[in-house]
Design an enzyme around this catalytic site. Structure first.
Site: not given
Length: 233
Positions: A118, A179, A213
């Site tokens: 991320s 995501d 995610h």
């Protein structure tokens, strides 16, 4: 340099180093599972693992709440037009310092791999154009490059030579197609930018079905294979 969680190699001396950058609000400890995963294979016995901790900073988009972050998020705008240039550059230098330290310790640059998840992956992708040493590989898990990051890493004239240093260094990018935090299209945009505009030659993009995610077992397997290939294991 920020403090880091370190997992030592099983054998001494170590001759490979994996540097992993966590996401917003997480810590280096949160990614030590990757060391446990890789150390199940004997080929990683001589690998040292470094999991840097991002500094605690106020995140503007989270009402100024302090949390671990590699750079501030000014607003929840996918393009991040208001970008924390100073914080991003400071974190890029932090990663560079870890690489420099390991090279001084006698580790060949080709035996160093940098990766992240991320926000840590966004920092890793910036390193591809900022790092002054040619290393063994980069990996991005749910990573992105937005307009703010482009401005920092492409318009920084100081790093003109660094922009060409890793053009043929392998890059692995894993991304879930469900995501909700970093849309997979942002990951594809990063791939397009680095291959089309920046001319990276070895960018391997993997899409994972029904993954949000996070990371998936197949993604970890693919990542393990990528690392082994980079290091000829």
């Amino acid at each position: 340099m920020n403090q880091a969680v370190r997992v030592a190699s099983r054998t001494k001396p170590y001759d490979h180093v994996l540097i992993v950058l966590h996401g917003l609000g997480d810590t280096g400890q949160g990614w030590t599972f990757l060391a446990s995963e890789l150390q199940q294979e004997k080929c990683f016995d001589s690998t040292n693992f470094i999991f840097p901790n991002a500094p605690h900073i106020p995140i503007t988009a989270n009402s100024g709440m302090h949390m671990p972050g590699w750079f501030d998020i000014k607003e929840w705008d996918p393009h991040m037009k208001q970008f924390d240039t100073e914080g991003y550059l400071k974190s890029l230098q932090c990663v560079e310092d870890y690489v420099t330290e390991e090279i001084k310790n006698g580790i060949p640059a080709k035996n160093i791999i940098i990766g992240g998840f991320s926000q840590g992956a966004a920092l890793t992708l910036g390193c591809t154009l900022n790092l002054k040493e040619k290393i063994g590989g980069f990996f991005s898990l749910s990573g992105f490059i937005n307009s703010g990051i482009k401005d920092v890493i492409w318009n920084n004239e100081v790093n003109e030579n660094a922009k060409k240093c890793n053009l043929d260094t392998p890059i692995f990018h894993g991304h879930g197609n469900w995501d909700p935090v970093v849309d997979i299209e942002k990951g594809k945009d990063a791939q397009k930018y680095l291959t089309t505009e920046c001319h990276f030659k070895d960018y391997d993009f993997h899409e994972y079905a029904h993954l949000e995610h996070s990371v998936a077992p197949q993604e970890l397997k693919d990542l393990t294979d990528f690392i082994k290939k980079c290091w000829n294991m």
